[in-house]
Design an enzyme around this catalytic site. Sequence first.
Site: not given
Ligand code: ADE
Length: 314
Positions: A45, A115, A119, A158, A162
């Site tokens: 992915s 987001a 993270d 998990d 991260e």
């Molecule tokens: N990396 C993986 N998923 C994400 C998300 N939903 N927003 C920002 N960075 C990401």
Amino acid sequence: QTPSGTAPVIAANGSALQGVTSKPSKMTHPSQFTFEKELGSGSWSTVMEATHVATGKPYAVKILSKAQLIKLKKVKYATAEKDALVKLSGTHPGIVRMHAAFQDDTSLYFVLDLAPHGDLADLVKKHGSLSLRCARWYTAQIVDAVLWVHRMGMVHRDLKPENMLLDSELRIKLTDFGSVYVSPDGDLSPRASTFVGSAAYVSPELLNRASKTTSSSSDIWAIGCSTYFMIAGTPAFAAINDYQSFRKIEALDYTFPEGFYDIAKDFVQKLVVLDPADRLGVEPKSSPSELRGHQLFTGLAYSTTPEESDGTPV
Ligand code: ADE
């Protein structure tokens, strides 16, 4: 199973699936998005930042390659991830929301909240380590979101920094439910399991070849490891390779760096415990409310239900 005494999980407009696939601005095909930069990637992915053309809104779109899923025998993980996100979407502010799911000939697409602050692992790396104030603020949100996942009859399996994203207000949103265990009946007591997860955060019960079991307690271990990481700046069980990490985990071979806050140390020591039955918050010896009641959180108001929670510390 819907926990009793809480808001309905499924929107009043009908099925949960309908809720995520036919929003007003119907997202049904990748051509409705412009894909910008890559946010992350795995073996099967890739997560891309994308703009929904019709609304101009930014999203994170997780793209799963059908060929890779089949080749790597991960189809059931993709299905579990989608099922979990359908059930969890919009039920808790600490869990990434899925706005739509669709597919074309080559790929599956999950349209997720973007987001914008990356993270928690990146945040800690940027600052070296977090203050007690920050660490407890994030830990409280993680505990709240993870306990909610458990109440919904799922184990994330998990959890690691991260997979803890930071939204526009720097609040935690759990993501990557690709390893999730969804209980058919809400029962999360220990059961046979194959190894899933990431080396430095995997719990010892998943490493024991003879008695590999998973339960919600594995997530509790990972919360403790995540809090350790925020304050120490390095994983508790970091090693030169996965095998060495596993050896350290089985032996509970970790130490606290000098200056590690006592109250956080007590918290970590109550979660990072070899016997899954002995971890803080795990029933029947402990309880979720005992976990929430740990002194690390004294003075922080965080709710027991998402309806009450706006996540703001007081
Ligand atoms: N990396 C993986 N998923 C994400 C998300 N939903 N927003 C920002 N960075 C990401």
